[in-house]
Design a protein around this motif. Structure first.
Motif, PDB file in Angstrom:
ATOM      1  N   TRP A  79      45.174  92.481  29.058  1.00  0.00           N
ATOM      2  CA  TRP A  79      46.108  92.314  30.213  1.00  0.00           C
ATOM      3  C   TRP A  79      47.611  93.072  29.540  1.00  0.00           C
ATOM      4  O   TRP A  79      48.255  93.557  30.332  1.00  0.00           O
ATOM      5  CB  TRP A  79      46.415  90.441  30.676  1.00  0.00           C
TER       6      TRP A  79
ATOM      7  N   TYR B 167      50.049  82.241  26.717  1.00  0.00           N
ATOM      8  CA  TYR B 167      48.621  81.066  27.146  1.00  0.00           C
ATOM      9  C   TYR B 167      49.356  79.458  26.226  1.00  0.00           C
ATOM     10  O   TYR B 167      48.785  78.242  26.715  1.00  0.00           O
ATOM     11  CB  TYR B 167      47.318  81.717  26.092  1.00  0.00           C
TER      12      TYR B 167
ATOM     13  N   THR C  22      46.805  79.526  36.569  1.00  0.00           N
ATOM     14  CA  THR C  22      45.646  80.303  36.437  1.00  0.00           C
ATOM     15  C   THR C  22      45.863  81.061  34.819  1.00  0.00           C
ATOM     16  O   THR C  22      45.106  81.525  34.670  1.00  0.00           O
ATOM     17  CB  THR C  22      47.266  81.995  36.957  1.00  0.00           C
ATOM     18  N   LEU C  23      47.414  80.479  33.913  1.00  0.00           N
ATOM     19  CA  LEU C  23      47.126  80.884  32.678  1.00  0.00           C
ATOM     20  C   LEU C  23      45.554  80.136  31.672  1.00  0.00           C
ATOM     21  O   LEU C  23      45.257  80.701  30.777  1.00  0.00           O
ATOM     22  CB  LEU C  23      48.388  80.866  31.681  1.00  0.00           C
ATOM     23  N   ARG C  24      45.682  78.777  32.512  1.00  0.00           N
ATOM     24  CA  ARG C  24      44.843  78.281  31.925  1.00  0.00           C
ATOM     25  C   ARG C  24      43.550  78.782  31.839  1.00  0.00           C
ATOM     26  O   ARG C  24      42.481  78.228  31.179  1.00  0.00           O
ATOM     27  CB  ARG C  24      44.807  76.270  32.654  1.00  0.00           C
ATOM     28  N   GLY C  25      43.238  78.758  33.377  1.00  0.00           N
ATOM     29  CA  GLY C  25      41.657  79.793  33.746  1.00  0.00           C
ATOM     30  C   GLY C  25      41.251  81.132  33.443  1.00  0.00           C
ATOM     31  O   GLY C  25      40.227  81.472  33.683  1.00  0.00           O
ATOM     32  N   LEU C  26      42.111  81.439  32.468  1.00  0.00           N
ATOM     33  CA  LEU C  26      42.036  83.013  31.331  1.00  0.00           C
ATOM     34  C   LEU C  26      41.666  82.815  30.214  1.00  0.00           C
ATOM     35  O   LEU C  26      42.218  82.166  29.696  1.00  0.00           O
ATOM     36  CB  LEU C  26      42.933  83.863  32.294  1.00  0.00           C
ATOM     37  N   PRO C  27      40.764  83.934  29.517  1.00  0.00           N
ATOM     38  CA  PRO C  27      40.267  83.027  29.021  1.00  0.00           C
ATOM     39  C   PRO C  27      41.483  84.042  28.046  1.00  0.00           C
ATOM     40  O   PRO C  27      42.290  85.075  28.147  1.00  0.00           O
ATOM     41  CB  PRO C  27      39.183  84.016  28.196  1.00  0.00           C
TER      42      PRO C  27
ATOM     43  N   MET D 126      41.897  87.862  27.361  1.00  0.00           N
ATOM     44  CA  MET D 126      42.149  88.246  29.074  1.00  0.00           C
ATOM     45  C   MET D 126      42.988  88.791  28.681  1.00  0.00           C
ATOM     46  O   MET D 126      43.785  89.679  29.139  1.00  0.00           O
ATOM     47  CB  MET D 126      41.426  87.809  29.746  1.00  0.00           C
ATOM     48  N   LEU D 127      44.135  87.814  28.430  1.00  0.00           N
ATOM     49  CA  LEU D 127      45.630  88.702  28.603  1.00  0.00           C
ATOM     50  C   LEU D 127      45.440  88.759  27.406  1.00  0.00           C
ATOM     51  O   LEU D 127      47.214  89.721  27.347  1.00  0.00           O
ATOM     52  CB  LEU D 127      46.119  86.561  27.357  1.00  0.00           C
TER      53      LEU D 127
END
Lengths: 242, 234
Positions: B82, B108, B70-75, B78-79
């Protein structure tokens, strides 16, 4: 000391060990030989559960290695194991290699562990290398350290999985010398090896394996001079020509 | 060229340490603090994730895999958003931009560094584990004494690489007005208005020099490790 009772093991569809029933007595030196792929290494690795078995029982000192509530770490600490590829810990000095498990498993003090280690390194003729790292030693020296490391746990039985197969020829002798000394001291030993001269000299008994089965049990003299099974005859002939 | 020296003379200190000591620390100093704090906080978590990812126990390995993927799939951006909105919701009190950014970067980095450590653990020959286990050492003792010391040592170059990417990622803190280097440069540019090229060139140079120095260290570490592997001495 060690008893195999109808032991079977499969790798997928491949039947690696077929109904093994053997007993190794205290103080006995047993050599396991046979062509490659015959299951010798698998057999010896099942004794301390490095390889799980699918069927049957293996007892070490009366304890079922697969039994419920068996403390596998405690059991393994009482079975010395020497690998073909030494497997010394490369990030530790030779002395630390020998000390580590005595401190972490037997809970010896640093001082007592060092004393044990130095005694054993002396015994295998490597006291002078105590502060070296495994990468600085020859193969033969590394294997002697590996034997000292296993002996440090004071195991009543030692298993050797082709201890000299990865060594240059000129280094085989020094490792066999240490093993002969152990045998002479009455250590219970199971050794997978192709060193037939060594087998003749120290083995009480020899097991010949092929296709996952023990085909022949004999004294070394009988095995080399009067092999019974056809596969055994071929094996003896092959190593004579080698 | 003179423009840049001029900018450095006038705004150099602001770019370096922000308003400090009269106000909050900022600029390059804050950038480094964000990166190093991020790495230091992420490291122990990453070790845990690396171990969990190599575990044969399903209920340990699967959640770790899920979180990492999940974390690797998000820029990172965005984190940061969030963390900006969710951390106050969870804790019930507002948090500073700096903390927000650190939380996001730690999440991340944990994912990426965890994968680095997982790879390091998997690269240790099985014989090492077998040797330790046959001496009677348990799973965790084997990890602590035999596997991790070798795995982490071998992974030093990759860990430094992560630090480089972390330093660059701190620039995203700009988006929530954390006064790190990029935001400081943005402010300087806003004051000058006419010299965007010079300001952002200085900004780029600073990041470049920093990361270049670090990657030289990676090279040095790699050579040292190679030497050590060939011949270990005291």
């Amino acid at each position: 000391m060690i008893r195999f009772n109808h032991v079977n093991k499969w790798y997928g569809h491949y039947h690696a060990l077929r109904d093994i029933n053997e007993e190794i007595k205290r103080g006995e030196v047993v050599i396991v030989c046979g062509p490659s792929g015959s299951g010798k290494s698998t057999l010896i690795r099942t004794i301390n559960r490095l390889e799980p078995i699918d069927d049957g029982q293996i007892y070490v000192d009366g304890q079922d290695v697969r039994g419920n509530g068996v403390d596998i770490n405690k059991l393994r600490s009482r079975i010395g194991f020497v690998f073909q590829s030494f497997n010394l810990f490369p990030h530790m000095s030779v002395e630390r290699n020998v000390m580590l498990a005595t401190m972490r498993v037997l809970k010896l003090s640093e001082k007592a562990a060092r004393e044990t280690a130095m005694n054993l390194l002396d015994k295998v003729g490597l006291a002078a290398k105590a502060q070296s790292y495994p990468g600085q030693l020859s193969g033969g020296q590394q294997q002697r350290v590996a034997i000292a490391r296993a002996l440090a746990m004071k195991p009543p039985v030692m298993l050797f999985d082709e201890p000299t197969s990865a060594l240059d020829p000129e280094m085989v002798g020094e490792v066999l010398q240490v093993m002969k000394q152990l045998a002479a001291e009455g250590m219970t030993m199971v050794c997978v090896t192709h060193e037939m001269g060594f087998a003749r000299e120290v083995a009480d008994r020899l097991l010949f394996m092929a296709d996952g089965q023990v085909l022949e049990r004999a004294t070394p003299q009988d095995f080399f001079e009067r092999p019974q099974h056809e596969r055994a005859r071929k094996f003896v002939a092959d190593i004579r020509h080698a | 060229m003179f423009d840049m020296l001029d900018i450095l003379r006038t705004y150099g200190l602001q770019l370096l340490i922000g308003e400090f000591p009269h106000g909050p620390l900022g600029g390059l100093a804050l950038t480094l603090i964000l990166a190093v704090t991020g790495l230091v906080c992420a490291f122990p978590l990453a070790v845990l994730f690396g171990i969990a990812r190599t575990s044969r126990i399903g209920w340990v390995a699967w959640p770790a895999a899920g979180i990492v993927h999940t974390l690797r799939g998000l820029p990172v951006l965005m984190l940061i958003f969030w963390a900006y909105f969710i951390v106050p919701l969870l804790t019930g009190k507002p948090i500073s931009g700096t903390t927000t950014v650190i939380c996001a970067l730690v999440a991340y980095e944990t994912a990426f560094l965890g994968e680095v450590i997982k790879a390091g653990i998997l690269a240790i020959p099985q014989g090492q584990v077998e040797a330790a286990r046959s001496l009677g050492m348990g799973y965790f003792t084997t990890l602590r004494e035999v596997v991790l010391p070798q795995a982490l040592f071998n992974m030093i170059p990759s860990i430094l690489n992560q630090l480089i990417s972390l330093i660059k990622n701190t620039s995203l803190a700009y988006i929530i007005s954390v006064n790190e280097l990029t935001y400081a440069a943005y402010q300087v540019n806003a004051q000058l208005l006419t010299k965007p090229f010079q300001v952002y060139f200085l900004l780029a140079m600073t990041y470049f020099v920093l990361c270049y120095l670090l990657s030289s260290m990676v090279g040095l570490a790699e050579r040292r490790i190679k030497q050590k592997r060939q011949f270990r001495s005291l």
